[in-house]
Design a protein around this motif. Structure first.
Motif, PDB file in Angstrom:
ATOM      1  N   CYS A  67       0.840  -1.192   0.000  1.00 27.48           N
ATOM      2  CA  CYS A  67       0.000   0.000   0.000  1.00 27.48           C
ATOM      3  C   CYS A  67       0.881   1.251   0.000  1.00 27.48           C
ATOM      4  N   THR A  68       0.726   2.074  -1.038  1.00 23.28           N
ATOM      5  CA  THR A  68       1.520   3.312  -1.149  1.00 23.28           C
ATOM      6  C   THR A  68       0.640   4.525  -1.430  1.00 23.28           C
ATOM      7  N   ASN A  69      -0.686   4.360  -1.359  1.00 21.74           N
ATOM      8  CA  ASN A  69      -1.577   5.458  -1.730  1.00 21.74           C
ATOM      9  C   ASN A  69      -2.638   5.696  -0.659  1.00 21.74           C
ATOM     10  N   GLU A  70      -2.279   5.475   0.593  1.00 17.91           N
ATOM     11  CA  GLU A  70      -3.251   5.639   1.659  1.00 17.91           C
ATOM     12  C   GLU A  70      -3.509   7.120   1.946  1.00 17.91           C
ATOM     13  N   ASN A  71      -4.755   7.431   2.303  1.00 20.11           N
ATOM     14  CA  ASN A  71      -5.073   8.790   2.761  1.00 20.11           C
ATOM     15  C   ASN A  71      -4.535   9.018   4.170  1.00 20.11           C
ATOM     16  N   LYS A  72      -4.713   8.030   5.010  1.00 17.39           N
ATOM     17  CA  LYS A  72      -4.169   8.078   6.361  1.00 17.39           C
ATOM     18  C   LYS A  72      -4.097   6.660   6.898  1.00 17.39           C
ATOM     19  N   ALA A  73      -3.251   6.473   7.890  1.00 22.35           N
ATOM     20  CA  ALA A  73      -3.084   5.149   8.500  1.00 22.35           C
ATOM     21  C   ALA A  73      -2.610   5.330   9.928  1.00 22.35           C
ATOM     22  N   SER A  74      -3.121   4.498  10.817  1.00 14.08           N
ATOM     23  CA  SER A  74      -2.684   4.528  12.217  1.00 14.08           C
ATOM     24  C   SER A  74      -2.788   3.116  12.776  1.00 14.08           C
ATOM     25  N   PHE A  75      -1.778   2.727  13.556  1.00 12.92           N
ATOM     26  CA  PHE A  75      -1.721   1.390  14.128  1.00 12.92           C
ATOM     27  C   PHE A  75      -1.212   1.502  15.565  1.00 12.92           C
ATOM     28  N   GLN A  76      -2.025   0.991  16.500  1.00 14.27           N
ATOM     29  CA  GLN A  76      -1.676   1.056  17.916  1.00 14.27           C
ATOM     30  C   GLN A  76      -0.842  -0.169  18.300  1.00 14.27           C
ATOM     31  N   GLU A  81      -2.073  -6.104  25.120  1.00  7.82           N
ATOM     32  CA  GLU A  81      -3.476  -5.828  24.818  1.00  7.82           C
ATOM     33  C   GLU A  81      -3.609  -5.701  23.306  1.00  7.82           C
ATOM     34  N   THR A  82      -4.825  -5.850  22.820  1.00  7.79           N
ATOM     35  CA  THR A  82      -5.084  -5.794  21.387  1.00  7.79           C
ATOM     36  C   THR A  82      -5.120  -4.353  20.918  1.00  7.79           C
ATOM     37  N   GLY A  83      -4.159  -3.977  20.096  1.00  4.72           N
ATOM     38  CA  GLY A  83      -4.172  -2.659  19.482  1.00  4.72           C
ATOM     39  C   GLY A  83      -5.019  -2.667  18.223  1.00  4.72           C
ATOM     40  N   MET A  84      -5.526  -1.499  17.863  1.00  7.52           N
ATOM     41  CA  MET A  84      -6.364  -1.358  16.676  1.00  7.52           C
ATOM     42  C   MET A  84      -5.587  -0.623  15.589  1.00  7.52           C
ATOM     43  N   GLY A  85      -5.863  -0.992  14.355  1.00  8.29           N
ATOM     44  CA  GLY A  85      -5.254  -0.326  13.210  1.00  8.29           C
ATOM     45  C   GLY A  85      -6.320   0.130  12.238  1.00  8.29           C
ATOM     46  N   GLU A  86      -6.084   1.253  11.605  1.00 12.95           N
ATOM     47  CA  GLU A  86      -7.032   1.781  10.616  1.00 12.95           C
ATOM     48  C   GLU A  86      -6.269   2.223   9.385  1.00 12.95           C
ATOM     49  N   LEU A  87      -6.784   1.818   8.227  1.00  6.85           N
ATOM     50  CA  LEU A  87      -6.171   2.152   6.945  1.00  6.85           C
ATOM     51  C   LEU A  87      -7.261   2.731   6.048  1.00  6.85           C
ATOM     52  N   GLU A  88      -7.081   3.967   5.604  1.00  3.93           N
ATOM     53  CA  GLU A  88      -8.053   4.624   4.730  1.00  3.93           C
ATOM     54  C   GLU A  88      -7.452   4.781   3.340  1.00  3.93           C
ATOM     55  N   LEU A  89      -8.178   4.270   2.333  1.00  3.61           N
ATOM     56  CA  LEU A  89      -7.699   4.268   0.960  1.00  3.61           C
ATOM     57  C   LEU A  89      -8.747   4.883   0.046  1.00  3.61           C
ATOM     58  N   PRO A  90      -8.330   5.499  -1.078  1.00  5.10           N
ATOM     59  CA  PRO A  90      -9.309   5.957  -2.075  1.00  5.10           C
ATOM     60  C   PRO A  90     -10.040   4.752  -2.677  1.00  5.10           C
ATOM     61  N   LEU A  91     -11.313   4.934  -3.003  1.00  5.88           N
ATOM     62  CA  LEU A  91     -12.102   3.821  -3.514  1.00  5.88           C
ATOM     63  C   LEU A  91     -11.597   3.332  -4.859  1.00  5.88           C
ATOM     64  N   ASP A  92     -10.993   4.215  -5.653  1.00  2.84           N
ATOM     65  CA  ASP A  92     -10.533   3.814  -6.977  1.00  2.84           C
ATOM     66  C   ASP A  92      -9.117   3.218  -6.966  1.00  2.84           C
ATOM     67  N   TYR A  93      -8.550   3.003  -5.805  1.00  7.58           N
ATOM     68  CA  TYR A  93      -7.228   2.364  -5.686  1.00  7.58           C
ATOM     69  C   TYR A  93      -7.399   0.859  -5.868  1.00  7.58           C
ATOM     70  N   TYR A  94      -6.434   0.201  -6.506  1.00  2.42           N
ATOM     71  CA  TYR A  94      -6.616  -1.212  -6.842  1.00  2.42           C
ATOM     72  C   TYR A  94      -6.750  -2.094  -5.605  1.00  2.42           C
ATOM     73  N   LEU A  95      -6.089  -1.753  -4.499  1.00  2.00           N
ATOM     74  CA  LEU A  95      -6.243  -2.535  -3.281  1.00  2.00           C
ATOM     75  C   LEU A  95      -7.605  -2.287  -2.640  1.00  2.00           C
ATOM     76  N   SER A  96      -8.151  -1.079  -2.812  1.00  2.00           N
ATOM     77  CA  SER A  96      -9.491  -0.800  -2.303  1.00  2.00           C
ATOM     78  C   SER A  96     -10.525  -1.638  -3.045  1.00  2.00           C
ATOM     79  N   GLU A  97     -10.373  -1.749  -4.343  1.00  2.00           N
ATOM     80  CA  GLU A  97     -11.301  -2.552  -5.138  1.00  2.00           C
ATOM     81  C   GLU A  97     -11.227  -4.017  -4.731  1.00  2.00           C
ATOM     82  N   TRP A  98     -10.021  -4.482  -4.442  1.00  2.00           N
ATOM     83  CA  TRP A  98      -9.866  -5.873  -4.005  1.00  2.00           C
ATOM     84  C   TRP A  98     -10.498  -6.083  -2.630  1.00  2.00           C
ATOM     85  N   LEU A  99     -10.328  -5.130  -1.733  1.00  2.00           N
ATOM     86  CA  LEU A  99     -10.912  -5.251  -0.399  1.00  2.00           C
ATOM     87  C   LEU A  99     -12.438  -5.229  -0.450  1.00  2.00           C
ATOM     88  N   ALA A 100     -13.001  -4.334  -1.264  1.00  2.00           N
ATOM     89  CA  ALA A 100     -14.445  -4.153  -1.278  1.00  2.00           C
ATOM     90  C   ALA A 100     -15.175  -5.302  -1.962  1.00  2.00           C
TER      91      ALA A 100
END
Length: 263
Positions: A67-76, A81-100
């Motif tokens: 992933c090289t086109n993220e809008n933002k990313a954060s990983f605890q 304890e279980t940390g949470m991670g969030e990855l925000e990607l544009p919908l037209d990014y190829y990895l976003s299409e694969w995820l959706a």
């Protein structure tokens, strides 16, 4: 010169009023030492500003992309304890299409590995949201849970080597160095899950799946101790609590941290 002889004022000795003192002079090149410190701090600052390496894998651990086109990313990265991670990607990014497109990607699970400055954050996707961003563009937000979450789903049986109907003694108890006792406890519970006669393997008709001690086929393994164990002594005890609940207080007292690492 190696030494400088300098006069020091004061009434010393037989009234001469002066003392000859030898002062050692270091041969350290202070300019070079200062330059090395500045260069090291500059390199650390530049490394800190470098983006992390974010890799996405499917449920079978096939690499789907970096992933090289993220809008933002954060990983605890939390302590035991279980940390949470969030990855925000544009919908037209190829990895976003694969995820959706859940049906097209073949496996339900999605895993992420984040490498930064020698550290590694690994986790499994827990939620996927297609949303509209503040600028009106659609984005994909993937929420991940750290791999520590696995310890919250592994039960510590009173006796992992006997069937469920015969649990004697009524409590799992082991004493020793805290690191060794906790890792041995986890290993015994994984042996029940992966190699026990009392747990059906994934394919009961495959003889190789029964009593399987080939750890290369296990979902989870415990890394052997390769360094001397200097942790404090502890008594690990449990009766069908999760590995997280069993180890939390002991790990905190012994100042130990579970390290989960995908390989």
């Amino acid at each position: 010169p190696d030494h400088i002889v300098a006069p020091v004022d004061g009434a010393v000795g037989n009234g001469s009023g002066r003392l000859m003192a030898a002062i050692a002079v270091s041969d350290t090149d202070f300019n070079k030492a200062f330059a090395d410190i500045v260069a090291r701090e500059t390199a650390e600052n530049e490394a800190r500003l470098q983006p992390a390496e974010v890799l996405l894998f499917d449920g079978d651990w096939n690499l789907r992309g970096r992933c090289t086109n993220e809008n933002k990313a954060s990983f605890q990265l939390l302590r035991n304890e279980t940390g949470m991670g969030e990855l925000e990607l544009p919908l037209d990014y190829y990895l976003s299409e694969w995820l959706a497109d859940v049906d097209a990607r073949g496996t339900t699970n999605v895993h992420v590995v984040v490498n930064k400055d020698g550290g590694r954050w690994g986790g499994r996707m827990a939620e996927l949201i297609v949303d509209k961003g503040a600028d009106g563009r659609k984005v994909v937000r993937a929420i991940f849970r750290h791999d520590y979450e696995e310890l919250k789903h592994i039960l510590v049986w009173s006796n992992p080597f006997l069937p469920a109907e015969i649990q004697f003694p009524r409590m799992w108890v082991i004493w020793g160095r805290a690191r060794w006792a906790l890792k041995t406890t986890l290993l015994c519970q994984l042996m029940r899950l992966e190699s026990s006669l009392w747990v059906l393997p994934a394919d009961p008709m495959d003889p190789a799946g029964w009593f399987n001690f080939d750890q290369s086929t296990w979902w989870n393994v415990v890394k052997p101790d390769l360094t001397p164990d200097t942790s404090v002594a502890a008594v690990v005890h449990s009766r069908f609590k999760t590995m997280h609940d069993t180890s939390k207080r002991i790990a905190d007292d012994a100042q130990l941290v579970w390290e989960c690492r995908r390989y």
